[in-house]
Design an enzyme around this catalytic site. Structure first.
Site, mmCIF file in Angstrom:
data_model
loop_
_atom_site.group_PDB
_atom_site.id
_atom_site.type_symbol
_atom_site.label_atom_id
_atom_site.label_comp_id
_atom_site.label_asym_id
_atom_site.label_seq_id
_atom_site.Cartn_x
_atom_site.Cartn_y
_atom_site.Cartn_z
ATOM 1 N N GLY A 45 -4.996 -4.498 -16.098
ATOM 2 C CA GLY A 45 -4.586 -3.628 -14.984
ATOM 3 C C GLY A 45 -5.564 -2.533 -14.751
ATOM 4 N N SER A 116 -10.775 -7.577 -24.558
ATOM 5 C CA SER A 116 -11.427 -7.294 -25.993
ATOM 6 C C SER A 116 -10.896 -6.134 -26.514
ATOM 7 C CB SER A 116 -12.975 -7.219 -25.719
ATOM 8 O OG SER A 116 -13.240 -6.398 -24.621
#
Length: 205
Positions: A45, A116
């Site tokens: 988001g 990540s």
């Protein structure tokens, strides 16, 4: 064994690296650009995918040859066998880094949009990709990401319906020395892309 030939043991097989006559530098010359990996990392988001998509459009208008690798999209194909455990997240990022490096060898500018979350994984990605790696930390706050929650994932994670959700039940380790920092909570997408393009200009992108 011929000089410069690298033979590596791999599961009882011997594999040999074959040097090719057409190099990355030659492909860059043919495409008229410098290959790079623009690695966008940040919370779910935070605006990574939106930013990467808008940036790719701007690069295309400049005549750049690009490829965008998106976290969700890659899991429909290349990484469809991976889940969201820590081990699978590590392998997910390793595969993406290797894929991006191959695309770099083709002379392309690669944009990646992946949470990540682990510093070590991003460090390994940087090692795999090399000097072409440009880490962009999309530093949008957890509070802002939860307000957006366009997929309803944060709400589900807060209810305990999603395990190992980054920022809630799984850690996100902020980059310590990213090349670029962009906060989409403070700038709209147009301004964020402009900031990013200006920052990338010094890398010759």
């Amino acid at each position: 064994m011929a000089e410069g030939v690298n033979i590596m043991e791999n599961n009882d097989r011997q594999i040999t690296w074959h040097a090719m006559d057409i190099t990355r530098e030659r492909r860059e010359e043919l495409l008229g650009q410098k290959a790079a990996v623009i690695w966008l990392t940040g919370l779910s988001g935070s605006g990574k995918s939106t930013l990467a998509n808008a940036l790719e459009q701007q690069l295309a208008e400049k005549g750049r040859h690009t490829m965008l690798l998106d976290g969700d999209n890659v899991r429909f194909g290349l990484n469809r066998d991976l889940g969201f455990s820590k081990e699978d997240r590590v392998e997910n990022i390793r595969r993406i880094a290797e894929t991006a490096r191959l695309m770099n060898d083709a002379g392309l500018i690669v944009l990646t949009s992946f949470i990540s979350p682990y510093r070590n994984d991003r460090r390994i990605a940087r090692q795999i990709i090399g000097d072409a790696f440009i880490e962009v930390y999309v530093s949008t706050s957890l509070e802002e990401c939860e307000k957006r929650d366009v997929k309803g994932l944060y709400q589900a994670a807060r209810k305990g319906e999603i395990a190992e959700f980054t920022g809630i039940t799984s850690v996100y380790e902020e980059p310590e020395h990213p090349e670029i920092i962009i906060d989409t909570g403070k700038s709209d997408i147009r301004e964020s892309v402009r900031e990013l393009l200006e920052a990338l200009d010094k890398y010759g992108i």
